[in-house]
Design a protein around this motif. Structure first.
Motif, PDB file in Angstrom:
ATOM      1  N   LYS A 153       0.832  -1.210   0.000  1.00 29.40           N
ATOM      2  CA  LYS A 153       0.000   0.000   0.000  1.00 29.40           C
ATOM      3  C   LYS A 153       0.871   1.266   0.000  1.00 29.40           C
ATOM      4  O   LYS A 153       0.476   2.292  -0.553  1.00 29.40           O
ATOM      5  CB  LYS A 153      -0.957  -0.007   1.193  1.00 29.40           C
ATOM      6  N   LYS A 154       2.050   1.201   0.638  1.00 30.08           N
ATOM      7  CA  LYS A 154       2.981   2.339   0.548  1.00 30.08           C
ATOM      8  C   LYS A 154       3.369   2.559  -0.911  1.00 30.08           C
ATOM      9  O   LYS A 154       3.391   3.682  -1.415  1.00 30.08           O
ATOM     10  CB  LYS A 154       4.247   2.061   1.364  1.00 30.08           C
ATOM     11  N   ALA A 155       3.690   1.453  -1.592  1.00 30.13           N
ATOM     12  CA  ALA A 155       4.095   1.559  -2.998  1.00 30.13           C
ATOM     13  C   ALA A 155       2.930   2.038  -3.865  1.00 30.13           C
ATOM     14  O   ALA A 155       3.132   2.805  -4.814  1.00 30.13           O
ATOM     15  CB  ALA A 155       4.612   0.208  -3.490  1.00 30.13           C
ATOM     16  N   LEU A 156       1.721   1.614  -3.509  1.00 31.01           N
ATOM     17  CA  LEU A 156       0.546   2.041  -4.280  1.00 31.01           C
ATOM     18  C   LEU A 156       0.313   3.554  -4.136  1.00 31.01           C
ATOM     19  O   LEU A 156      -0.096   4.217  -5.091  1.00 31.01           O
ATOM     20  CB  LEU A 156      -0.686   1.244  -3.824  1.00 31.01           C
ATOM     21  N   LEU A 157       0.611   4.089  -2.946  1.00 33.10           N
ATOM     22  CA  LEU A 157       0.507   5.546  -2.768  1.00 33.10           C
ATOM     23  C   LEU A 157       1.499   6.267  -3.677  1.00 33.10           C
ATOM     24  O   LEU A 157       1.157   7.244  -4.347  1.00 33.10           O
ATOM     25  CB  LEU A 157       0.783   5.929  -1.305  1.00 33.10           C
ATOM     26  N   ASP A 158       2.741   5.781  -3.723  1.00 30.03           N
ATOM     27  CA  ASP A 158       3.742   6.400  -4.607  1.00 30.03           C
ATOM     28  C   ASP A 158       3.379   6.200  -6.074  1.00 30.03           C
ATOM     29  O   ASP A 158       3.582   7.093  -6.905  1.00 30.03           O
ATOM     30  CB  ASP A 158       5.138   5.821  -4.337  1.00 30.03           C
ATOM     31  N   PHE A 159       2.839   5.022  -6.387  1.00 30.27           N
ATOM     32  CA  PHE A 159       2.413   4.782  -7.769  1.00 30.27           C
ATOM     33  C   PHE A 159       1.313   5.771  -8.173  1.00 30.27           C
ATOM     34  O   PHE A 159       1.273   6.249  -9.311  1.00 30.27           O
ATOM     35  CB  PHE A 159       1.915   3.335  -7.942  1.00 30.27           C
ATOM     36  N   THR A 160       0.437   6.095  -7.239  1.00 36.01           N
ATOM     37  CA  THR A 160      -0.646   7.046  -7.525  1.00 36.01           C
ATOM     38  C   THR A 160      -0.045   8.382  -7.981  1.00 36.01           C
ATOM     39  O   THR A 160      -0.462   8.949  -9.003  1.00 36.01           O
ATOM     40  CB  THR A 160      -1.525   7.229  -6.270  1.00 36.01           C
ATOM     41  N   ALA A 161       0.944   8.867  -7.236  1.00 32.43           N
ATOM     42  CA  ALA A 161       1.558  10.152  -7.595  1.00 32.43           C
ATOM     43  C   ALA A 161       2.318  10.038  -8.923  1.00 32.43           C
ATOM     44  O   ALA A 161       2.177  10.901  -9.810  1.00 32.43           O
ATOM     45  CB  ALA A 161       2.499  10.596  -6.483  1.00 32.43           C
ATOM     46  N   MET A 162       3.104   8.982  -9.068  1.00 25.34           N
ATOM     47  CA  MET A 162       3.925   8.871 -10.290  1.00 25.34           C
ATOM     48  C   MET A 162       3.072   8.652 -11.529  1.00 25.34           C
ATOM     49  O   MET A 162       3.347   9.216 -12.596  1.00 25.34           O
ATOM     50  CB  MET A 162       4.936   7.734 -10.146  1.00 25.34           C
ATOM     51  N   SER A 163       2.026   7.840 -11.410  1.00 24.20           N
ATOM     52  CA  SER A 163       1.199   7.594 -12.597  1.00 24.20           C
ATOM     53  C   SER A 163       0.367   8.829 -12.935  1.00 24.20           C
ATOM     54  O   SER A 163       0.096   9.102 -14.105  1.00 24.20           O
ATOM     55  CB  SER A 163       0.330   6.347 -12.411  1.00 24.20           C
ATOM     56  N   ALA A 164      -0.019   9.602 -11.904  1.00 22.88           N
ATOM     57  CA  ALA A 164      -0.747  10.852 -12.173  1.00 22.88           C
ATOM     58  C   ALA A 164       0.149  11.800 -12.980  1.00 22.88           C
ATOM     59  O   ALA A 164      -0.309  12.460 -13.929  1.00 22.88           O
ATOM     60  CB  ALA A 164      -1.174  11.508 -10.865  1.00 22.88           C
ATOM     61  N   ALA A 165       1.432  11.850 -12.599  1.00 20.59           N
ATOM     62  CA  ALA A 165       2.367  12.710 -13.334  1.00 20.59           C
ATOM     63  C   ALA A 165       2.590  12.186 -14.750  1.00 20.59           C
ATOM     64  O   ALA A 165       2.742  12.960 -15.698  1.00 20.59           O
ATOM     65  CB  ALA A 165       3.699  12.785 -12.579  1.00 20.59           C
ATOM     66  N   ALA A 166       2.589  10.872 -14.892  1.00 20.73           N
ATOM     67  CA  ALA A 166       2.917  10.270 -16.195  1.00 20.73           C
ATOM     68  C   ALA A 166       1.742  10.285 -17.169  1.00 20.73           C
ATOM     69  O   ALA A 166       1.950  10.366 -18.384  1.00 20.73           O
ATOM     70  CB  ALA A 166       3.388   8.830 -15.992  1.00 20.73           C
ATOM     71  N   LEU A 167       0.519  10.205 -16.671  1.00 22.74           N
ATOM     72  CA  LEU A 167      -0.625   9.937 -17.562  1.00 22.74           C
ATOM     73  C   LEU A 167      -1.492  11.163 -17.853  1.00 22.74           C
ATOM     74  O   LEU A 167      -2.426  11.085 -18.667  1.00 22.74           O
ATOM     75  CB  LEU A 167      -1.497   8.819 -16.993  1.00 22.74           C
ATOM     76  N   GLY A 168      -1.194  12.307 -17.186  1.00 22.01           N
ATOM     77  CA  GLY A 168      -1.963  13.509 -17.494  1.00 22.01           C
ATOM     78  C   GLY A 168      -1.620  14.002 -18.885  1.00 22.01           C
ATOM     79  O   GLY A 168      -0.575  13.618 -19.424  1.00 22.01           O
ATOM     80  N   PRO A 169      -2.427  14.820 -19.510  1.00 24.05           N
ATOM     81  CA  PRO A 169      -3.703  15.326 -19.013  1.00 24.05           C
ATOM     82  C   PRO A 169      -4.886  14.384 -19.247  1.00 24.05           C
ATOM     83  O   PRO A 169      -5.966  14.641 -18.738  1.00 24.05           O
ATOM     84  CB  PRO A 169      -3.907  16.620 -19.818  1.00 24.05           C
ATOM     85  N   ALA A 170      -4.668  13.312 -19.999  1.00 23.22           N
ATOM     86  CA  ALA A 170      -5.828  12.502 -20.400  1.00 23.22           C
ATOM     87  C   ALA A 170      -6.401  11.693 -19.237  1.00 23.22           C
ATOM     88  O   ALA A 170      -7.601  11.506 -19.128  1.00 23.22           O
ATOM     89  CB  ALA A 170      -5.437  11.574 -21.537  1.00 23.22           C
ATOM     90  N   VAL A 171      -5.496  11.204 -18.384  1.00 18.41           N
ATOM     91  CA  VAL A 171      -5.956  10.309 -17.314  1.00 18.41           C
ATOM     92  C   VAL A 171      -5.541  10.894 -15.970  1.00 18.41           C
ATOM     93  O   VAL A 171      -4.363  11.234 -15.764  1.00 18.41           O
ATOM     94  CB  VAL A 171      -5.353   8.893 -17.484  1.00 18.41           C
ATOM     95  N   ARG A 172      -6.504  11.020 -15.050  1.00 14.29           N
ATOM     96  CA  ARG A 172      -6.202  11.411 -13.667  1.00 14.29           C
ATOM     97  C   ARG A 172      -6.048  10.148 -12.829  1.00 14.29           C
ATOM     98  O   ARG A 172      -6.684   9.131 -13.104  1.00 14.29           O
ATOM     99  CB  ARG A 172      -7.338  12.249 -13.079  1.00 14.29           C
ATOM    100  N   VAL A 173      -5.172  10.225 -11.822  1.00 16.57           N
ATOM    101  CA  VAL A 173      -5.000   9.085 -10.913  1.00 16.57           C
ATOM    102  C   VAL A 173      -4.995   9.622  -9.477  1.00 16.57           C
ATOM    103  O   VAL A 173      -4.218  10.528  -9.156  1.00 16.57           O
ATOM    104  CB  VAL A 173      -3.680   8.320 -11.174  1.00 16.57           C
ATOM    105  N   ASN A 174      -5.879   9.092  -8.644  1.00 15.11           N
ATOM    106  CA  ASN A 174      -5.976   9.516  -7.250  1.00 15.11           C
ATOM    107  C   ASN A 174      -6.104   8.293  -6.354  1.00 15.11           C
ATOM    108  O   ASN A 174      -6.215   7.165  -6.842  1.00 15.11           O
ATOM    109  CB  ASN A 174      -7.202  10.424  -7.081  1.00 15.11           C
ATOM    110  N   ALA A 175      -6.083   8.545  -5.052  1.00 14.06           N
ATOM    111  CA  ALA A 175      -6.179   7.429  -4.106  1.00 14.06           C
ATOM    112  C   ALA A 175      -7.072   7.819  -2.935  1.00 14.06           C
ATOM    113  O   ALA A 175      -7.177   8.996  -2.568  1.00 14.06           O
ATOM    114  CB  ALA A 175      -4.795   7.060  -3.578  1.00 14.06           C
ATOM    115  N   VAL A 176      -7.687   6.807  -2.357  1.00 13.70           N
ATOM    116  CA  VAL A 176      -8.386   6.951  -1.077  1.00 13.70           C
ATOM    117  C   VAL A 176      -7.744   5.960  -0.117  1.00 13.70           C
ATOM    118  O   VAL A 176      -7.522   4.799  -0.471  1.00 13.70           O
ATOM    119  CB  VAL A 176      -9.897   6.665  -1.223  1.00 13.70           C
ATOM    120  N   ALA A 177      -7.396   6.451   1.074  1.00  9.03           N
ATOM    121  CA  ALA A 177      -6.761   5.591   2.077  1.00  9.03           C
ATOM    122  C   ALA A 177      -7.702   5.464   3.271  1.00  9.03           C
ATOM    123  O   ALA A 177      -7.742   6.341   4.149  1.00  9.03           O
ATOM    124  CB  ALA A 177      -5.421   6.189   2.503  1.00  9.03           C
ATOM    125  N   PRO A 178      -8.493   4.379   3.298  1.00  4.48           N
ATOM    126  CA  PRO A 178      -9.403   4.202   4.436  1.00  4.48           C
ATOM    127  C   PRO A 178      -8.637   3.869   5.711  1.00  4.48           C
ATOM    128  O   PRO A 178      -7.510   3.367   5.668  1.00  4.48           O
ATOM    129  CB  PRO A 178     -10.272   3.013   4.018  1.00  4.48           C
TER     130      PRO A 178
END
Ligand SMILES: NC(=O)c1ccc[n+]([C@@H]2O[C@H](COP(=O)([O-])OP(=O)(O)OC[C@H]3O[C@@H](n4cnc5c(N)ncnc54)[C@H](OP(=O)(O)O)[C@@H]3O)[C@@H](O)[C@H]2O)c1
Length: 237
Positions: A153-178
């Protein structure tokens, strides 16, 4: 405009609540499951009675071949899919000392590799849209009793940020941490109530707290690379 969403592990618990909330907002549903096929078929019936389309896609996300086939299968039936919720997850106790290579690989495969490669395929297949990764507030600390789970889950949080940077503007990537939401095999409701007394907000959360965070992210086209901790402040401790 017609919209569809793919929810992994969507047959029960938080995934099911997300399905029902998205149906209420007019989404058709690509419902992924692994073992809970019977519940998924029942839920698909409810979705259809509510006037939306629903397809059930069963596969084991620890199998890379199955992961690579999921998005093409969804795209065949739901070309208007614009939301992927990476919700499926394995939650297991295990310290670093006890960790076997096969357990590590299986947990990372479901909790990290599958979201990574589903996100990549989603961006390639649909060209635009939004990905929400279900992380965990425990990833903000070092929850060593569940070593592989917390690492994933730590890696998934970092993946969220990195993929958001990589895939914009077409694709947004966010996370919810319950935080402390639903009981598990290991933590019963009474354990969650006891543990949550020490949180800044002093109580356990509800599934609706997680769902509303996902919907908030879906509704905000200028938000990407964000994580919402739906955890009563657990990540602050
Ligand atoms: N519940 C909480 O309090 C809590 C707290 C923090 C974070 N979260 C996160 O929120 C998300 C949802 O939580 P939850 O408690 O509702 O999840 P969950 O019940 O533990 O798991 C959701 C689904 O994941 C699927 N899954 C597990 N292994 C799989 C595999 N190898 N291949 C395909 N699917 C697999 C299962 O589908 P089948 O049943 O079809 O096999 C399961 O129903 C998870 O990502 C979790 O880490 C939850």
């Amino acid at each position: 405009m017609k919209k569809a969403a793919l929810i992994t592990g969507g047959a029960a618990r938080i995934g099911k609540a997300l399905v029902l909330a998205l149906v209420e907002r007019g989404y058709d549903i690509a419902l992924h499951c692994r073992n809970s096929e019977r519940q998924a078929v029942r839920l698909a019936g409810a979705v259809k009675r509510a006037g939306r389309e629903c397809g059930v896609f069963c596969c084991d996300l620890s199998d890379p071949a199955a992961v690579s086939e999921l998005i093409p299968a969804v795209a065949g039936r739901f070309p208007h899919c614009r939301l992927l919720v990476n919700n499926a997850s394995v939650f297991e106790r295990g310290t670093l000392r006890d960790l076997s290579p096969s357990d590590w690989r299986r947990i990372m495969a479901v909790n990290l590799d599958a979201p990574v490669f589903l996100t990549r395929s989603f961006a390639a297949a649909f060209r635009s849209g939004h990905v929400v990764n279900l992380c965990d507030a425990k990833a903000a600390a070092n929850f060593t009793s569940h070593f592989a789970y917390t690492m994933s889950k730590k890696a998934l949080l970092d993946f969220t940020a990195m993929s958001a940077a990589a895939l914009g503007p077409a694709v947004r990537v966010n996370a919810v941490a319950p935080g402390l939401i639903l009981p598990s095999m290991e933590f019963k409701t009474r354990d969650l109530v006891r543990l949550s007394a020490g949180l800044p907000l002093g109580r356990k959360g509800a599934v609706s707290d997680v769902v509303s965070a996902v919907l908030f992210l879906e509704d905000n086209p200028y938000v990407t690379g964000q994580v919402i901790f739906a955890d009563g402040g657990m990540h602050l401790l």
